[in-house]
Scaffold this motif. Structure first.
Motif, PDB file in Angstrom:
ATOM      1  N   THR A 365     -59.730  -9.552 -11.001  1.00 18.44           N
ATOM      2  CA  THR A 365     -59.898 -10.185  -9.690  1.00 18.44           C
ATOM      3  C   THR A 365     -58.548 -10.260  -8.993  1.00 18.44           C
ATOM      4  O   THR A 365     -57.695 -11.083  -9.361  1.00 18.44           O
ATOM      5  N   PRO A 366     -58.289  -9.416  -8.007  1.00 22.95           N
ATOM      6  CA  PRO A 366     -56.985  -9.433  -7.339  1.00 22.95           C
ATOM      7  C   PRO A 366     -56.791 -10.707  -6.534  1.00 22.95           C
ATOM      8  O   PRO A 366     -57.752 -11.409  -6.208  1.00 22.95           O
ATOM      9  N   PRO A 367     -55.527 -11.033  -6.205  1.00 23.57           N
ATOM     10  CA  PRO A 367     -55.263 -12.224  -5.386  1.00 23.57           C
ATOM     11  C   PRO A 367     -55.991 -12.122  -4.051  1.00 23.57           C
ATOM     12  O   PRO A 367     -56.033 -11.052  -3.428  1.00 23.57           O
ATOM     13  N   PRO A 368     -56.579 -13.193  -3.582  1.00 26.42           N
ATOM     14  CA  PRO A 368     -57.308 -13.156  -2.305  1.00 26.42           C
ATOM     15  C   PRO A 368     -56.355 -13.111  -1.118  1.00 26.42           C
ATOM     16  O   PRO A 368     -55.189 -13.478  -1.216  1.00 26.42           O
ATOM     17  N   PHE A 369     -56.871 -12.680   0.004  1.00 27.71           N
ATOM     18  CA  PHE A 369     -56.102 -12.700   1.248  1.00 27.71           C
ATOM     19  C   PHE A 369     -57.096 -12.814   2.397  1.00 27.71           C
ATOM     20  O   PHE A 369     -58.293 -12.521   2.246  1.00 27.71           O
ATOM     21  N   GLU A 370     -56.604 -13.229   3.545  1.00 30.58           N
ATOM     22  CA  GLU A 370     -57.454 -13.336   4.733  1.00 30.58           C
ATOM     23  C   GLU A 370     -57.314 -12.076   5.572  1.00 30.58           C
ATOM     24  O   GLU A 370     -56.208 -11.603   5.843  1.00 30.58           O
ATOM     25  N   HIS A 371     -58.446 -11.526   5.940  1.00 29.99           N
ATOM     26  CA  HIS A 371     -58.432 -10.329   6.774  1.00 29.99           C
ATOM     27  C   HIS A 371     -57.853 -10.629   8.149  1.00 29.99           C
ATOM     28  O   HIS A 371     -58.064 -11.710   8.709  1.00 29.99           O
ATOM     29  N   ALA A 372     -57.139  -9.668   8.660  1.00 30.02           N
ATOM     30  CA  ALA A 372     -56.598  -9.803  10.005  1.00 30.02           C
ATOM     31  C   ALA A 372     -57.743  -9.792  11.017  1.00 30.02           C
ATOM     32  O   ALA A 372     -58.771  -9.132  10.795  1.00 30.02           O
ATOM     33  N   ASP A 408     -46.671 -11.961 -20.201  1.00 27.01           N
ATOM     34  CA  ASP A 408     -45.674 -11.853 -19.130  1.00 27.01           C
ATOM     35  C   ASP A 408     -46.388 -11.595 -17.811  1.00 27.01           C
ATOM     36  O   ASP A 408     -46.263 -10.537 -17.197  1.00 27.01           O
ATOM     37  N   VAL A 409     -47.143 -12.585 -17.365  1.00 23.70           N
ATOM     38  CA  VAL A 409     -47.923 -12.445 -16.140  1.00 23.70           C
ATOM     39  C   VAL A 409     -47.013 -12.240 -14.943  1.00 23.70           C
ATOM     40  O   VAL A 409     -47.264 -11.385 -14.087  1.00 23.70           O
ATOM     41  N   LEU A 410     -45.936 -13.007 -14.874  1.00 24.71           N
ATOM     42  CA  LEU A 410     -45.025 -12.885 -13.737  1.00 24.71           C
ATOM     43  C   LEU A 410     -44.372 -11.505 -13.701  1.00 24.71           C
ATOM     44  O   LEU A 410     -44.231 -10.905 -12.630  1.00 24.71           O
ATOM     45  N   GLY A 411     -43.959 -10.999 -14.878  1.00 21.40           N
ATOM     46  CA  GLY A 411     -43.362  -9.670 -14.932  1.00 21.40           C
ATOM     47  C   GLY A 411     -44.335  -8.600 -14.468  1.00 21.40           C
ATOM     48  O   GLY A 411     -43.968  -7.672 -13.726  1.00 21.40           O
ATOM     49  N   ARG A 412     -45.595  -8.710 -14.879  1.00 24.45           N
ATOM     50  CA  ARG A 412     -46.596  -7.728 -14.484  1.00 24.45           C
ATOM     51  C   ARG A 412     -46.874  -7.794 -12.982  1.00 24.45           C
ATOM     52  O   ARG A 412     -47.008  -6.761 -12.307  1.00 24.45           O
ATOM     53  N   LEU A 413     -46.966  -8.999 -12.452  1.00 22.65           N
ATOM     54  CA  LEU A 413     -47.208  -9.140 -11.018  1.00 22.65           C
ATOM     55  C   LEU A 413     -46.048  -8.594 -10.200  1.00 22.65           C
ATOM     56  O   LEU A 413     -46.260  -7.987  -9.131  1.00 22.65           O
ATOM     57  N   ARG A 414     -44.834  -8.777 -10.686  1.00 25.91           N
ATOM     58  CA  ARG A 414     -43.679  -8.270  -9.932  1.00 25.91           C
ATOM     59  C   ARG A 414     -43.639  -6.742  -9.958  1.00 25.91           C
ATOM     60  O   ARG A 414     -43.184  -6.121  -8.988  1.00 25.91           O
ATOM     61  N   VAL A 415     -44.077  -6.129 -11.047  1.00 27.19           N
ATOM     62  CA  VAL A 415     -44.168  -4.666 -11.089  1.00 27.19           C
ATOM     63  C   VAL A 415     -45.169  -4.176 -10.045  1.00 27.19           C
ATOM     64  O   VAL A 415     -44.907  -3.212  -9.301  1.00 27.19           O
ATOM     65  N   ILE A 416     -46.325  -4.831  -9.976  1.00 30.20           N
ATOM     66  CA  ILE A 416     -47.338  -4.445  -8.989  1.00 30.20           C
ATOM     67  C   ILE A 416     -46.813  -4.651  -7.575  1.00 30.20           C
ATOM     68  O   ILE A 416     -47.009  -3.799  -6.681  1.00 30.20           O
ATOM     69  N   GLY A 444     -47.401 -12.407  -3.492  1.00 27.27           N
ATOM     70  CA  GLY A 444     -46.274 -13.335  -3.543  1.00 27.27           C
ATOM     71  C   GLY A 444     -46.724 -14.768  -3.737  1.00 27.27           C
ATOM     72  O   GLY A 444     -46.097 -15.533  -4.480  1.00 27.27           O
ATOM     73  N   GLU A 445     -47.818 -15.160  -3.100  1.00 23.76           N
ATOM     74  CA  GLU A 445     -48.332 -16.513  -3.249  1.00 23.76           C
ATOM     75  C   GLU A 445     -48.835 -16.752  -4.667  1.00 23.76           C
ATOM     76  O   GLU A 445     -48.655 -17.841  -5.233  1.00 23.76           O
ATOM     77  N   CYS A 446     -49.439 -15.732  -5.262  1.00 27.88           N
ATOM     78  CA  CYS A 446     -49.902 -15.845  -6.647  1.00 27.88           C
ATOM     79  C   CYS A 446     -48.727 -16.045  -7.595  1.00 27.88           C
ATOM     80  O   CYS A 446     -48.779 -16.885  -8.502  1.00 27.88           O
ATOM     81  N   ILE A 447     -47.636 -15.307  -7.384  1.00 20.57           N
ATOM     82  CA  ILE A 447     -46.437 -15.459  -8.208  1.00 20.57           C
ATOM     83  C   ILE A 447     -45.868 -16.863  -8.049  1.00 20.57           C
ATOM     84  O   ILE A 447     -45.502 -17.525  -9.029  1.00 20.57           O
ATOM     85  N   ARG A 448     -45.814 -17.350  -6.818  1.00 16.93           N
ATOM     86  CA  ARG A 448     -45.245 -18.676  -6.561  1.00 16.93           C
ATOM     87  C   ARG A 448     -46.056 -19.764  -7.254  1.00 16.93           C
ATOM     88  O   ARG A 448     -45.493 -20.686  -7.862  1.00 16.93           O
ATOM     89  N   LYS A 449     -47.365 -19.681  -7.185  1.00 18.23           N
ATOM     90  CA  LYS A 449     -48.214 -20.696  -7.799  1.00 18.23           C
ATOM     91  C   LYS A 449     -48.054 -20.722  -9.317  1.00 18.23           C
ATOM     92  O   LYS A 449     -48.038 -21.797  -9.934  1.00 18.23           O
ATOM     93  N   GLU A 452     -44.716 -22.383 -10.202  1.00 15.98           N
ATOM     94  CA  GLU A 452     -44.797 -23.836 -10.061  1.00 15.98           C
ATOM     95  C   GLU A 452     -45.611 -24.482 -11.173  1.00 15.98           C
ATOM     96  O   GLU A 452     -45.369 -25.631 -11.552  1.00 15.98           O
ATOM     97  N   ALA A 453     -46.579 -23.741 -11.714  1.00 21.28           N
ATOM     98  CA  ALA A 453     -47.455 -24.297 -12.744  1.00 21.28           C
ATOM     99  C   ALA A 453     -46.901 -24.134 -14.154  1.00 21.28           C
ATOM    100  O   ALA A 453     -47.493 -24.664 -15.101  1.00 21.28           O
ATOM    101  N   LEU A 454     -45.775 -23.417 -14.329  1.00 22.78           N
ATOM    102  CA  LEU A 454     -45.251 -23.148 -15.669  1.00 22.78           C
ATOM    103  C   LEU A 454     -45.051 -24.405 -16.514  1.00 22.78           C
ATOM    104  O   LEU A 454     -45.417 -24.415 -17.692  1.00 22.78           O
ATOM    105  N   PRO A 455     -44.477 -25.499 -15.974  1.00 16.80           N
ATOM    106  CA  PRO A 455     -44.319 -26.707 -16.808  1.00 16.80           C
ATOM    107  C   PRO A 455     -45.646 -27.205 -17.355  1.00 16.80           C
ATOM    108  O   PRO A 455     -45.715 -27.684 -18.491  1.00 16.80           O
ATOM    109  N   ASP A 456     -46.716 -27.115 -16.569  1.00 17.86           N
ATOM    110  CA  ASP A 456     -48.025 -27.558 -17.040  1.00 17.86           C
ATOM    111  C   ASP A 456     -48.620 -26.559 -18.021  1.00 17.86           C
ATOM    112  O   ASP A 456     -49.293 -26.953 -18.989  1.00 17.86           O
TER     113      ASP A 456
END
Length: 464
Positions: A365-372, A408-416, A444-449, A452-456
């Motif tokens: 399931t790719p990160p969602p986005f709003e259509h222009a 390594d979810v963050l590493g994989r997302l950054r490659v994409i 980018g929003e998926c990476i940021r979230k 932020e959630a890493l401590p939890d």
């Protein structure tokens, strides 16, 4: 008054003073000054406890600088007497001002407490050097104070001033010292980085499983090599100086990306001080790059469970449960072998599990986005969505992405994300141009979230 250059051969006071303060003996009942000793003692508590038995056997000596002939209040710090002015100590709405306003004890007492060497006010939890640095800040002239804003500033002195000021509620002096420290650590090149030794010189130990407070990795090994770094983080957390704390966290975060030893230090400090901003990043570094072994008691007469986590870098996360009657086999790469407490291992396991579950969800399931708005007018939104899904599935199966660790979810997302930028207009060719921009923002929003959630994510099972 007696000669200030000679030790004063008075006996060590042992009875409670008029205001109910205890003697040097740790067995005495708590008194008013002792009640103020609830602040963070940095690294002095241990040294104070080690020296208390020795100081009890010695006669107090007068401080060479701050035992003043015209002083009006005598303090005993460990084995050193200070004679200073009440009016100076009463400034800034300090704890001393409150203490001096308390009523005197009964007339049978041997004189008001703090008026003679035989009956001083006893301060606990400080060293003579720390209290001397604190008094220097109270008595120094403006030209002397200006040194703290120069490269010649004494960082250890400033740390002592800030800690003691915080303990006795000298808020203005505390803020002044912390701001001076902030200026010091922000110098270029950074004096902290110049002072720390190479990571290869570090030695680490962990708390005993049956006595978690017996040994701290920071206190026993790392603090010996990175004393100022750890003291500054603890001080900033104690005093609530957010600017200094953010500076030190940024510094340690940079260091730990290139050194597992710093990641270990960051993980330990994050747990000790509950620093959320440091916890997630530190645990992630350890999980991805270290071979983790839990410190346990080994009974050679009984089968035990060997639990090296990782074998290769932690991303493989292999856990052996084979019974054995010998100690665990040393890792193949001892330079990346990190000892952790059982609770730290549990957090690492939890983080690994949660991150892999996140990836399993993202993989399909790719990160969602709003259509222009223009997409609905000139393009078919269903086709735009389908193109984005096909692009995502193709990239999540790529060799470079799969070459990253499973967690390594963050590493994989950054490659994409990098591939998405590299392909430009050819990315998901059937997507509207404005939707492609929105989709990139979605990555980018998926990476940021997740960041932020890493401590939890690295919290123990059941943590909110």
């Amino acid at each position: 008054m007696a000669d200030t250059n000679k030790p004063n051969p008075v006996a060590q006071p042992s009875a409670l003073g008029k205001r109910g303060r205890s003697s040097v003996s740790p067995k005495g009942p708590p008194g008013k000054i002792q009640q103020m000793d609830t602040g963070f003692d940095m690294d002095t508590t241990e040294s104070s406890s080690l020296n208390v038995e020795h100081t009890q056997t010695l006669a107090p000596v007068r401080d060479e600088v701050y035992y003043m002939e015209d002083g009006s209040c005598i303090f005993l710090v460990q084995n050193t007497l200070f004679n200073v002015h009440r009016t100076i100590l009463s400034k800034d709405s300090s704890s001393f001002s409150t203490m001096f306003s308390l009523p005197q004890g009964p007339s049978s007492s041997p004189g008001p407490e703090g008026t003679s060497d035989n009956n001083p006010i006893i301060l606990h939890g400080d060293t003579p050097s720390e209290f001397r640095h604190f008094l220097w800040a109270l008595y120094a002239l403006p030209p002397e104070l200006r040194v703290v804003t120069t490269p010649s500033a004494d960082l250890s002195q400033l740390i002592d001033i800030a800690r003691v000021s915080n303990k006795y509620a000298f808020k203005t002096l505390e803020t002044w010292a912390l701001d001076a420290i902030q200026v010091y650590v922000n110098r270029k090149p950074c004096p902290i980085l110049l002072a720390i030794p190479p990571p290869a010189s570090y030695t680490f130990s962990v708390p005993h499983p049956k006595n978690p407070t017996s040994t701290s990795a920071v206190e026993s090994g790392t603090a010996a090599n990175t004393d100022q770094l750890t003291r500054l983080i603890r001080l900033a957390q104690l005093c609530g100086h957010q600017a200094l704390l953010d500076t030190m966290i940024d510094l340690l975060t940079q260091l730990m990306t290139s050194s597992l030893q710093y990641a270990y230090l960051a993980m330990t400090l994050a747990d000790e001080l509950d620093i959320r901003a440091l916890k997630g990043a530190a645990y992630l570094e350890i999980m991805q790059k270290a071979t983790v072994v839990t410190a346990v008691d080994v009974d050679l007469t009984k089968p035990t469970i060997s639990m090296p986590v990782g074998g290769t870098p932690f991303g493989a996360f292999g856990v052996s449960t084979t019974a054995t009657t010998t100690t665990p086999t040393p890792p193949r790469t001892p330079e990346t072998r990190i000892l952790v407490t059982p609770s730290q291992q549990l957090r690492l396991l939890s983080g690994y599990y949660r991150l892999t579950r996140i990836w399993e969800s993202l993989r399909t399931t790719p990160p969602p986005f709003e259509h222009a708005p223009s997409c609905g007018a000139t393009w078919h939104q269903h086709g735009c969505n389908q193109s984005w899904v096909e692009f995502w599935k193709d990239k999540t199966r790529g060799d470079v992405v799969l070459g990253k660790g499973l967690a390594d979810v963050l590493g994989r997302l950054r490659v994409i994300q990098k591939d998405y930028d590299r392909l430009g207009s050819s990315t998901a060719a059937y997507m509207h141009h404005d939707c492609r921009i929105a989709a990139r923002r979605g990555i980018g929003e998926c990476i940021r979230k997740i960041e932020e959630a890493l401590p939890d994510l690295f919290g123990e099972p059941g943590d909110g």
